[in-house]
Write a protein that holds these residues in place. Structure first.
Motif, PDB file in Angstrom:
ATOM      1  N   UNK A 246     112.581  76.032  12.409  1.00 41.04           N
ATOM      2  CA  UNK A 246     112.699  77.065  11.404  1.00 41.04           C
ATOM      3  C   UNK A 246     111.976  76.574   9.995  1.00 41.04           C
ATOM      4  N   UNK A 247     111.408  77.505   9.504  1.00 41.42           N
ATOM      5  CA  UNK A 247     110.528  77.461   8.426  1.00 41.42           C
ATOM      6  C   UNK A 247     111.446  77.629   7.190  1.00 41.42           C
TER       7      UNK A 247
ATOM      8  N   UNK B  18     111.081  85.307   7.850  1.00 44.35           N
ATOM      9  CA  UNK B  18     110.626  84.608   9.247  1.00 44.35           C
ATOM     10  C   UNK B  18     111.822  84.335  10.208  1.00 44.35           C
ATOM     11  N   UNK B  19     113.069  84.774   9.632  1.00 38.88           N
ATOM     12  CA  UNK B  19     114.340  84.550  10.355  1.00 38.88           C
ATOM     13  C   UNK B  19     114.631  83.194  10.805  1.00 38.88           C
ATOM     14  N   UNK B  20     115.565  83.118  11.448  1.00 39.62           N
ATOM     15  CA  UNK B  20     116.137  81.778  11.622  1.00 39.62           C
ATOM     16  C   UNK B  20     115.164  80.759  12.399  1.00 39.62           C
ATOM     17  N   UNK B  21     114.410  81.231  13.118  1.00 46.84           N
ATOM     18  CA  UNK B  21     113.266  80.524  14.180  1.00 46.84           C
ATOM     19  C   UNK B  21     111.846  81.299  14.313  1.00 46.84           C
ATOM     20  N   UNK B  22     110.930  80.436  14.538  1.00 50.59           N
ATOM     21  CA  UNK B  22     109.583  81.024  14.799  1.00 50.59           C
ATOM     22  C   UNK B  22     108.994  80.065  15.700  1.00 50.59           C
ATOM     23  N   UNK B  23     107.758  80.666  16.465  1.00 50.01           N
ATOM     24  CA  UNK B  23     107.003  79.767  17.267  1.00 50.01           C
ATOM     25  C   UNK B  23     105.656  79.607  16.222  1.00 50.01           C
ATOM     26  N   UNK B  24     105.363  78.448  16.365  1.00 47.02           N
ATOM     27  CA  UNK B  24     103.981  78.047  15.602  1.00 47.02           C
ATOM     28  C   UNK B  24     103.165  77.237  16.826  1.00 47.02           C
TER      29      UNK B  24
END
Length: 470
Positions: free
Chosen positions: A112-113, A35-41
């Protein structure tokens, strides 16, 4: 190769064995790679809590459409918003209408997950938010609900309820002690009219507010009020979502009396404003509107009374004029009738006098004749009566003379007998009277030896004592 594939030589012999720490590190690594460093949820906030440290925690859930709101979600992830990121997120929300995160709010967040080894759970560490997403979701939900209410005919239902002409009994739905409560009631008090306010104290913000507001509207509607006022002060757009709810909209539409809304500031407009009978911009404006209706009725009533009084005055004046005219006409007519009646009466009175005089003369002659006859008869009767009286008087006088002579003779005879019977005359002939006490002794048996006797003689008395009884 799977996420858990490894080049470790231990893998050739079978399933890899990890320590808990190694497993946690591997999970963290896999999540970072995936998921990388950050994601939108995006999702819906539930179980929001604020720690004393300034951190914020909540669950971001995917609601299950089959279970409904508040039920078991289809999916859920824990979210942590630390204080240093929270200040930036809240500032972003303030710049977009003053929103604030709360339960039930749909959001799109950046984070960040990661895996938290001490707690052994997956967690999303929030660092940002998309306020336009939330606003768009709210507007989309609002438009969807408006369309649904319009299709069911509920938007105009409460507007079809007749508004009372004097809405003096108000059912007030708001939070007790709030600024909206004070503003609304102050306006009523300052009007100087006699109000009766039935307060339904209810929360006006939060996930639990919609059903409570709907229940409060239904409760005051059953209490027999004239009008229902639903008021709340201004706030962020998300602070007013309770008034965009379907439960509140249906409660307003089905209310038995008109509903006046006063929610938010002048730029705010919610679903309740679309459904209510009257929508005002603020709580104060809602009170001003109700006061205006009541005052208009009062002014109309006063104007009606003034009109009635003026109309009655005109009727009285017209009646007085007609009465004066009728009285004058009546007076003239009566005067004419009286004059003609007087003339007729005088004519008839003359004829009556003539007739009376004629009859009086005839009757006078008859009376004179009768009087003469009666005098003649009376004179004869008097002469006869006098002769008879004289004869009776002569007889009475002769009888009167005879009565004294007979009475005198009888009296002399009685006097002679009385003298013969007088005890003194008997005593004078030699007789005596003997007494024992107050009793006359007639028999010797009436006394006993030793009794004292008194003997009365013609001259004096003798006293003796019985010595022997024979």
């Amino acid at each position: 190769m799977s996420l858990f594939d490894s080049a470790d030589p231990r893998a050739a012999a079978g399933p890899v064995t990890f320590t808990v720490a190694e497993l946690a590190d591997r999970i963290k690594q896999v999540l970072s790679d995936a998921f990388g460093d950050e994601l939108w949820v995006e999702g819906e906030i539930r179980n929001l809590s604020r720690a004393r440290s300034g951190h914020m925690y909540f669950d971001l859930v995917e609601p299950d459409p089959d279970n409904g709101a508040g039920k078991q979600p289809e999916a859920s992830v824990s979210v942590a918003l630390f204080r240093f990121n929270r200040e930036r997120v809240e500032e972003t929300l303030r710049r977009h209408g003053g929103m604030a995160m709360e339960d039930g709010m749909k959001i799109r967040i950046l984070g960040k997950l990661d895996f938290w080894p001490p707690g052994g759970r997956l967690q999303l560490y929030m660092s940002g938010i998309d306020p336009n997403f939330t606003l768009g979701e709210l507007e989309a939900e609002r438009l969807r609900l408006l369309e649904k209410l319009r299709d069911e005919g509920l938007l105009a239902m409460n507007q079809g309820v007749p508004f009372p002409v004097a809405p003096l009994r108000i059912g007030l739905v708001t939070s007790n002690g709030s600024a909206a409560h004070h503003d609304f009631c102050d306006e009523l008090v300052n009007s100087g009219l006699a109000w009766e306010v039935l307060l339904a104290d209810t929360p006006v913000q939060g996930a639990d507010a919609p059903p409570l507001i709907a229940a409060a509207i239904a409760a005051v509607g059953r209490a027999g009020v004239d009008v229902i006022a639903v008021v709340r002060g201004g706030g962020a757009r998300t602070d007013l979502v309770a008034f965009d709810s379907e439960a509140v909209a249906r409660a307003v539409a089905n209310a038995p009396v008109p509903v006046v809304s006063g929610v938010g500031h002048e730029i705010d407009r919610t679903i309740i404003d679309e459904v209510a009978h009257e929508a005002q911009k603020t709580p104060t404006a809602a009170a001003v509107f109700i006061v205006g209706v009541a005052r208009a009725h009062l002014q109309a009533t006063e104007a009606a009374w003034d009109g009635i009084a003026e109309w009655a005055q005109r009727l009285v004046e017209d009646a007085n004029r007609r009465l004066l005219a009728v009285s004058q006409t009546t007076a003239r007519t009566a005067e004419g009738h009286l004059h003609r009646a007087s003339s007729r009466l005088e004519g008839r009175a003359g004829r009556v006098r003539d007739l009376a005089e004629t009859r009086t003369r005839g009757e006078t002659r008859k009376v004179d004749d009768c009087a003469g006859t009666m005098r003649h008869r009376a004179t004869a009767a008097i002469v006869d009566g006098r002769r008879t009286l004289e004869m009776k008087m002569s007889g009475v006088m002769a009888q009167a003379l005879r009565i004294p002579r007979a009475a005198t003779k009888e009296l002399v005879n009685l006097e002679g007998r009385a003298r013969l019977l007088d005890p003194r005359a008997i005593l004078a002939r030699g007789w005596s009277i003997t007494r024992h006490g107050d009793k006359v002794v007639r028999n010797s048996s009436a006394v006993a030896a030793g009794d004292e006797l008194v003997t009365t003689l013609a001259e004096g008395e003798l006293h003796s004592t019985v010595s022997e009884e024979q």
